[in-house]
Design an enzyme around this catalytic site. Structure first.
Site, PDB file in Angstrom:
ATOM      1  N   GLU A 162     -63.316 -73.250  24.655  1.00 36.42           N
ATOM      2  CA  GLU A 162     -63.155 -74.425  23.790  1.00 36.42           C
ATOM      3  C   GLU A 162     -64.048 -74.233  22.571  1.00 36.42           C
ATOM      4  OE1 GLU A 162     -64.498 -78.311  25.109  1.00 36.42           O
ATOM      5  OE2 GLU A 162     -63.440 -79.277  23.454  1.00 36.42           O
ATOM      6  N   GLU A 202     -70.144 -74.595  20.363  1.00 37.03           N
ATOM      7  CA  GLU A 202     -70.404 -75.700  19.424  1.00 37.03           C
ATOM      8  C   GLU A 202     -71.533 -75.232  18.503  1.00 37.03           C
ATOM      9  OE1 GLU A 202     -69.274 -78.964  18.589  1.00 37.03           O
ATOM     10  OE2 GLU A 202     -70.900 -78.684  17.167  1.00 37.03           O
ATOM     11  N   ASP A 250     -62.722 -80.123  12.656  1.00 37.73           N
ATOM     12  CA  ASP A 250     -62.944 -80.778  11.361  1.00 37.73           C
ATOM     13  C   ASP A 250     -61.768 -80.458  10.430  1.00 37.73           C
ATOM     14  OD1 ASP A 250     -65.428 -81.780  12.181  1.00 37.73           O
ATOM     15  OD2 ASP A 250     -66.404 -79.886  11.700  1.00 37.73           O
ATOM     16  N   LYS A 284     -60.075 -81.349   1.660  1.00 37.71           N
ATOM     17  CA  LYS A 284     -59.903 -80.810   0.291  1.00 37.71           C
ATOM     18  C   LYS A 284     -59.347 -79.392   0.352  1.00 37.71           C
ATOM     19  CE  LYS A 284     -63.414 -83.648  -1.766  1.00 37.71           C
ATOM     20  NZ  LYS A 284     -64.842 -83.847  -1.824  1.00 37.71           N
ATOM     21  N   ASP A 286     -55.865 -85.908  15.433  1.00 41.42           N
ATOM     22  CA  ASP A 286     -55.267 -87.158  14.956  1.00 41.42           C
ATOM     23  C   ASP A 286     -54.840 -87.023  13.492  1.00 41.42           C
ATOM     24  OD1 ASP A 286     -58.164 -86.943  14.478  1.00 41.42           O
ATOM     25  OD2 ASP A 286     -57.786 -88.694  13.224  1.00 41.42           O
ATOM     26  N   THR A 297     -60.611 -86.211  24.747  1.00 42.43           N
ATOM     27  CA  THR A 297     -61.912 -85.855  24.161  1.00 42.43           C
ATOM     28  C   THR A 297     -62.572 -87.120  23.603  1.00 42.43           C
ATOM     29  OG1 THR A 297     -61.317 -85.527  21.834  1.00 42.43           O
ATOM     30  CG2 THR A 297     -60.721 -83.755  23.353  1.00 42.43           C
ATOM     31  N   GLU A 298     -63.807 -86.977  23.120  1.00 40.84           N
ATOM     32  CA  GLU A 298     -64.494 -88.155  22.546  1.00 40.84           C
ATOM     33  C   GLU A 298     -63.760 -88.659  21.307  1.00 40.84           C
ATOM     34  OE1 GLU A 298     -67.290 -85.362  22.089  1.00 40.84           O
ATOM     35  OE2 GLU A 298     -67.292 -85.324  24.266  1.00 40.84           O
ATOM     36  N   GLU A 310     -60.700 -88.176  20.489  1.00 39.31           N
ATOM     37  CA  GLU A 310     -59.368 -88.656  20.874  1.00 39.31           C
ATOM     38  C   GLU A 310     -59.450 -90.109  21.362  1.00 39.31           C
ATOM     39  OE1 GLU A 310     -57.618 -85.925  23.550  1.00 39.31           O
ATOM     40  OE2 GLU A 310     -55.772 -87.056  23.797  1.00 39.31           O
TER      41      GLU A 310
HETATM   42  C1  LIG Z   1     -64.607 -83.584  14.836  1.00 39.87           C
HETATM   43  S1  LIG Z   1     -65.647 -82.892  16.032  1.00 39.87           S
HETATM   44  C2  LIG Z   1     -64.661 -82.954  17.532  1.00 39.87           C
HETATM   45  C3  LIG Z   1     -65.492 -82.801  18.759  1.00 39.87           C
HETATM   46  C4  LIG Z   1     -64.709 -82.751  20.089  1.00 39.87           C
HETATM   47  N1  LIG Z   1     -63.908 -81.538  20.170  1.00 39.87           N
HETATM   48  C5  LIG Z   1     -63.830 -83.965  20.270  1.00 39.87           C
HETATM   49  O1  LIG Z   1     -62.608 -83.828  20.195  1.00 39.87           O
HETATM   50  O2  LIG Z   1     -64.378 -85.046  20.496  1.00 39.87           O
HETATM   51  C6  LIG Z   1     -65.564 -81.143  15.633  1.00 39.87           C
HETATM   52  C7  LIG Z   1     -66.669 -80.346  16.277  1.00 39.87           C
HETATM   53  O3  LIG Z   1     -66.490 -78.961  15.976  1.00 39.87           O
HETATM   54  C8  LIG Z   1     -67.750 -78.389  15.667  1.00 39.87           C
HETATM   55  N2  LIG Z   1     -67.494 -77.215  14.810  1.00 39.87           N
HETATM   56  C9  LIG Z   1     -67.050 -77.246  13.544  1.00 39.87           C
HETATM   57  N3  LIG Z   1     -66.935 -76.006  13.059  1.00 39.87           N
HETATM   58  C10 LIG Z   1     -67.315 -75.167  14.056  1.00 39.87           C
HETATM   59  C11 LIG Z   1     -67.429 -73.755  14.158  1.00 39.87           C
HETATM   60  N4  LIG Z   1     -67.136 -72.964  13.102  1.00 39.87           N
HETATM   61  N5  LIG Z   1     -67.836 -73.208  15.314  1.00 39.87           N
HETATM   62  C12 LIG Z   1     -68.168 -74.018  16.364  1.00 39.87           C
HETATM   63  N6  LIG Z   1     -68.095 -75.366  16.330  1.00 39.87           N
HETATM   64  C13 LIG Z   1     -67.678 -75.930  15.189  1.00 39.87           C
HETATM   65  C14 LIG Z   1     -68.474 -79.508  14.963  1.00 39.87           C
HETATM   66  O4  LIG Z   1     -69.883 -79.320  14.959  1.00 39.87           O
HETATM   67  C15 LIG Z   1     -68.053 -80.730  15.757  1.00 39.87           C
HETATM   68  O5  LIG Z   1     -68.899 -81.001  16.837  1.00 39.87           O
END
Ligand SMILES: C[S@@+](CC[C@H](N)C(=O)[O-])C[C@H]1O[C@@H](n2cnc3c(N)ncnc32)[C@H](O)[C@@H]1O
Length: 215
Positions: A43, A69, A119, A123, A155, A193-194, A196
């Site tokens: 993941e 992460e 994420d 942009k 989403d 997920t959180e 979600e």
């Molecule tokens: C929007 S959050 C979603 C978290 C979780 N997957 C959820 O669905 O609740 C995106 C997560 O991906 C991590 N992330 C972003 N770019 C990453 C990367 N290049 N490598 C590892 N983690 C990354 C961010 O730090 C963040 O915790």
């Protein structure tokens, strides 16, 4: 994921040493030795760990998870969630960036990859940072086993539409595409997920696809 700086992060991560892989490069080509015959699942961007927690319980006998992460304050919470449950033996963590995956995994080593609510980087000048940008998809394709599978959910509809074009461009076949996962037949197997939970509670529908590299 934005969070207030946590106190004692490094001490709390140290306390989770049983699940924290601090030398992932040394496992390259050997991850399956940890898996005990189970599928190796990665993941990327695991956040606070709700998904990997739920999946590890559901798939105790058939899947082994490595959750990655990049934000240490966040992965610390995920590690604590897993170590608090002594029954879980099928989760490890890498505190690191997806860009470094080729340093940690051998080609063809991973059976499943999960991208959950990555994420969206809305942009267009930041498109290369999206975890479904083609350069990342090339990395995953190389690391996935011949019958490997990638699951992606979000989403964010523009991000999903971008990904629907990017996967085939990068040589993947798509299946099980839905723009409303929670009202689809695929929801039966879904682990929330959180993000979600938060966004579906706010009325957003969840988009989801399955991608397989064409071989
Ligand atoms: C929007 S959050 C979603 C978290 C979780 N997957 C959820 O669905 O609740 C995106 C997560 O991906 C991590 N992330 C972003 N770019 C990453 C990367 N290049 N490598 C590892 N983690 C990354 C961010 O730090 C963040 O915790």
């Amino acid at each position: 994921m934005r969070m207030r700086k946590k106190k004692h992060t490094e001490d709390r991560i140290l306390a989770c040493e049983s699940v924290n892989i601090t030398n992932p490069e040394e496992y390259m080509g050997k991850w399956h030795e940890l898996c005990g015959g189970r599928k190796l699942c990665l993941e990327i961007g695991c956040g606070k760990g709700s998904f990997v927690y739920g999946m590890s319980k559901k798939h105790k006998d058939d899947r082994f998870f490595v959750a990655m992460e990049v934000v240490r304050d966040v992965i610390m919470l995920a590690m604590e969630k897993i170590t608090a449950d002594e029954e879980i033996d099928n989760v490890r963590f890498i505190a690191g960036d997806a860009r470094d995956l080729p340093k940690f995994f051998a080609p063809g080593e991973i059976d499943e990859i999960y991208l959950n609510f990555s994420d969206p980087w809305p942009k267009s000048r930041h498109a290369k940072r999206r975890l479904t940008y083609r350069a990342f998809l090339e990395i995953y394709k190389n690391l996935l086993a011949p019958d490997g599978v990638l699951y992606f959910k979000t989403d964010n509809r523009p991000f999903f539409d971008f990904s629907l074009e990017e996967f085939p461009e990068a040589g993947y076949e798509l299946s099980d595409v839905t723009f409303d996962l929670h009202n689809s037949p695929y929801n039966a197997d879904n682990v929330v997920t959180e993000y979600e939970a938060t966004f579906s509670a706010r009325g957003f529908t969840i988009n989801r696809l399955v991608a397989r590299p064409k071989r």
